[in-house]
Design a protein around this motif. Sequence first.
Motif, mmCIF file in Angstrom:
data_model
loop_
_atom_site.group_PDB
_atom_site.id
_atom_site.type_symbol
_atom_site.label_atom_id
_atom_site.label_comp_id
_atom_site.label_asym_id
_atom_site.label_seq_id
_atom_site.Cartn_x
_atom_site.Cartn_y
_atom_site.Cartn_z
ATOM 1 N N LEU A 260 41.939 -36.367 -21.335
ATOM 2 C CA LEU A 260 43.120 -35.968 -20.689
ATOM 3 C C LEU A 260 43.103 -34.830 -20.060
ATOM 4 N N VAL A 261 42.767 -33.735 -20.803
ATOM 5 C CA VAL A 261 42.911 -32.292 -20.501
ATOM 6 C C VAL A 261 41.980 -32.101 -19.307
ATOM 7 N N ALA A 262 40.870 -32.699 -19.331
ATOM 8 C CA ALA A 262 39.674 -32.520 -18.105
ATOM 9 C C ALA A 262 40.221 -33.157 -16.856
ATOM 10 N N ARG A 263 40.582 -34.331 -16.911
ATOM 11 C CA ARG A 263 40.506 -35.336 -15.839
ATOM 12 C C ARG A 263 41.862 -35.682 -15.428
ATOM 13 N N GLY A 264 43.024 -35.184 -16.250
ATOM 14 C CA GLY A 264 44.392 -35.469 -15.469
ATOM 15 C C GLY A 264 45.125 -34.605 -14.728
ATOM 16 N N PRO B 159 48.771 -32.555 -13.868
ATOM 17 C CA PRO B 159 49.394 -31.438 -14.763
ATOM 18 C C PRO B 159 50.144 -32.127 -15.957
ATOM 19 N N ASP C 52 49.412 -35.001 -17.434
ATOM 20 C CA ASP C 52 48.392 -35.496 -18.213
ATOM 21 C C ASP C 52 47.765 -34.512 -19.237
ATOM 22 N N ARG C 53 47.845 -33.285 -18.321
ATOM 23 C CA ARG C 53 46.970 -32.224 -19.094
ATOM 24 C C ARG C 53 47.757 -31.691 -20.365
ATOM 25 N N GLY D 40 47.593 -33.957 -23.201
ATOM 26 C CA GLY D 40 46.148 -33.993 -23.676
ATOM 27 C C GLY D 40 46.427 -32.650 -24.750
ATOM 28 N N LEU D 41 46.912 -31.688 -24.105
ATOM 29 C CA LEU D 41 47.163 -30.386 -25.022
ATOM 30 C C LEU D 41 47.808 -30.752 -26.334
ATOM 31 N N TYR E 149 52.431 -23.246 -20.956
ATOM 32 C CA TYR E 149 51.848 -24.377 -20.137
ATOM 33 C C TYR E 149 53.124 -24.959 -19.590
#
Length: 84
Positions: free
Chosen positions: A22-26, A28, A30-31, A34-35, A76
């Motif tokens: 999620l952090v790598a491919r989503g 803002p 989604d990131r 993921g965080l 964030y």
Amino acid sequence: MNGWEIATLALMVGGVAPALVLVARGGPVDRLIGLELGASVTTLTLLVAIQGDGQSSYLIVPLVLVLLSFAGTLVYTRLLGPKP
């Protein structure tokens, strides 16, 4: 391998890996999700590993991680907000 090590491995594979995706491919949002997921699963993983190890003096590490992840989420979110 005992049960605590198996539970730690299951949390790492089942929780940390999806959070990294999620952090790598989503986008803002989604990131951000993921965080949060990564911080929660990492905290639980550390708690399970500490319980299996039997060293209660290490419990300060997950507690500090919770505080730092909350602060990181606030930063964030602030960066995601509208620009003045």
